[in-house]
Enzyme design. Structure first.
Site, PDB file in Angstrom:
ATOM      1  N   THR A 238       0.844  -1.196   0.000  1.00 44.03           N
ATOM      2  CA  THR A 238       0.000   0.000   0.000  1.00 44.03           C
ATOM      3  C   THR A 238       0.875   1.239   0.000  1.00 44.03           C
ATOM      4  OG1 THR A 238      -1.697  -1.092   1.312  1.00 44.03           O
ATOM      5  CG2 THR A 238      -1.790   1.293   1.271  1.00 44.03           C
ATOM      6  N   VAL A 267     -12.616  -5.765   1.211  1.00 45.55           N
ATOM      7  CA  VAL A 267     -12.177  -4.372   1.210  1.00 45.55           C
ATOM      8  C   VAL A 267     -11.443  -4.117   2.520  1.00 45.55           C
ATOM      9  CG1 VAL A 267     -12.975  -1.987   1.289  1.00 45.55           C
ATOM     10  CG2 VAL A 267     -14.041  -3.605  -0.283  1.00 45.55           C
ATOM     11  N   GLY A 268     -10.267  -3.550   2.426  1.00 43.84           N
ATOM     12  CA  GLY A 268      -9.487  -3.258   3.627  1.00 43.84           C
ATOM     13  C   GLY A 268      -9.752  -1.846   4.121  1.00 43.84           C
TER      14      GLY A 268
HETATM   15  N1  ASP Z   1      -3.920  -1.843   4.499  1.00 40.21           N
HETATM   16  C1  ASP Z   1      -4.011  -2.611   3.287  1.00 40.21           C
HETATM   17  C2  ASP Z   1      -5.236  -3.453   3.333  1.00 40.21           C
HETATM   18  O1  ASP Z   1      -5.541  -3.980   4.383  1.00 40.21           O
HETATM   19  C3  ASP Z   1      -2.884  -3.514   3.046  1.00 40.21           C
HETATM   20  C4  ASP Z   1      -1.558  -2.970   3.298  1.00 40.21           C
HETATM   21  O2  ASP Z   1      -1.369  -1.852   3.656  1.00 40.21           O
HETATM   22  O3  ASP Z   1      -0.629  -3.703   3.143  1.00 40.21           O
HETATM   23  O4  ASP Z   1      -5.836  -3.645   2.303  1.00 40.21           O
END
Ligand code: ASP
Length: 387
Positions: A238, A267-268
């Protein structure tokens, strides 16, 4: 005897260990106004300041150049994160991101523009490599905040965003390797790991699951972008990017391909306003990377901005949100043997006066920053737990 997990004990310890002298003095003063005044004196910077996750050095450099030339803060950071979204070698964002469990790349992003207090977001967007730009259009052209899936794709198509296959050969090969080892490491919990009881059954004790340790998520993101286990990459990458202009306007953006091998439609935190990203033009801007399921459940970025509003230095505010996550992580599958979260989360924050900071759950992480005296660079994140 003090409990090390008690929030008040933690704040005192973290303040003494990780913060500057003025921040300690500010934290000890009674009264919100007094604390705010003290905090404003720590770390304030002239000129534009841009911060991002560790994979965002090029992004903060680009955004800072644009801000110096007078660009709007949201335009500047969307242009900055585009560098990472367009990079097929970055397996955590945009083109080349690792796919879901069916081999399809699904992207999430949200943006927030401080001066107008407007937000836009897209989730589970397929075939468009720049979800942050699409999210910006949601904020600019619609009365909505969040578009998902097929609707988000049709919206992007109408605006002329180019459709393309986002699954690179490298990501497809990784997916095939993961498929060939399907076991406890996917996102479907085994029955002995369920977090909630069946309907009509009594409550289960937190952390009841006696099942063998699933290893994929726990070890994730202890490095900067991705962890490889038995030849299979798992991402928690991300890019988050927040900016403050010389005049004190703010914007934030988070863009991601989400967790690798996720259940389709998952969805994150990244496209959720208040979780993966939150901006208040009167206070500051904050964002997150790492285990989104943890960040969503404490409204991470919103919590940080509220803490900054109450007078916290950005670094303190990030540590506070991390401790909140640590306090609320109950399932055994998410805890180390000594009861700490076994996953990584990193928060980033910039305040209206240009002070900035970042903190990670586990030590060893860096974040990107440009401005406040020098060009695009990495700085070490503060941390809650040492590895
Ligand atoms: N926060 C992102 C998600 O959970 C993943 C990440 O940051 O690595 O989709």
């Amino acid at each position: 005897m003090p409990n090390p997990h008690d929030r008040r004990t933690f704040i005192a310890a973290a303040t003494a260990a990780a913060l500057t002298g003025p921040a300690i003095a500010a934290a000890q003063q009674p009264g919100r106004e007094r604390r705010r005044a003290e905090a404003r004196r720590t770390g304030a910077a002239d000129g534009p300041v841009v911060i991002a996750s560790g994979n965002g050095v090029a992004a903060v450099g680009r955004a800072h150049d644009l801000l110096t030339a007078g660009a709007d803060p949201l335009d500047a950071i969307v242009a900055g994160v585009k560098i990472v979204e367009d990079d097929p070698e970055d397996m955590t964002v945009g083109l080349g991101g690792l796919p879901n469990e069916e081999g399809v790349v699904e992207l999430d992003s949200c943006v927030m523009h401080g001066p107008s207090a407007r937000a836009g977001a897209v989730a589970s967007l397929r075939n468009i490599k720049n979800p942050a730009a699409v999210a910006r259009e949601v904020a600019r052209r619609t009365d909505h905040v969040l578009l998902v899936g097929e609707g988000a794709l049709r919206f992007a198509r109408r605006l002329g965003f180019k459709e393309e296959n986002l699954l690179t050969d490298k990501a497809r090969e990784a997916w095939l390797r993961w498929r060939s080892r399907l076991n406890r490491d996917d996102d479907w919990l085994q029955e002995d790991e369920f977090d909630l009881p069946a309907v009509g059954r009594g409550a289960m004790a937190p952390g009841h699951g006696p099942g063998p340790r699933r290893h994929a998520r726990p070890l994730l993101a202890l490095r900067d972008h991705l962890e490889t286990i038995d030849g299979v990459p798992y991402t928690t990458g991300t890019i988050h990017c927040s900016a403050r202009t010389a005049g004190g306007d703010l914007a934030g953006c988070t863009t991601t391909s989400g967790l690798s091998w996720k259940i389709p439609g998952r969805v994150g935190d990244s496209p959720i306003i208040g979780a993966g990203n939150f901006t208040d033009n009167a206070v500051g801007s904050a964002g997150a990377t790492g285990r989104g399921e943890a960040v969503i459940q404490v409204c991470g970025a919103h919590t940080i901005v509220m803490r900054m509003d109450a007078g916290d230095h950005p670094t303190d505010a990030c540590l506070y949100a991390l401790k909140t996550i640590a306090d609320r992580t109950k399932p055994a599958r998410l805890l180390t043997d000594d009861g700490r979260p076994n996953f990584q989360v990193v928060f980033y924050a910039v305040r209206k006066d240009g002070a900035y900071g970042s903190a990670s759950m586990w030590s060893g992480r860096t974040f990107a920053v440009a401005g406040a005296g020098s060009g695009a660079r990495h700085e070490a994140c503060a941390f809650l737990y040492e590895r």
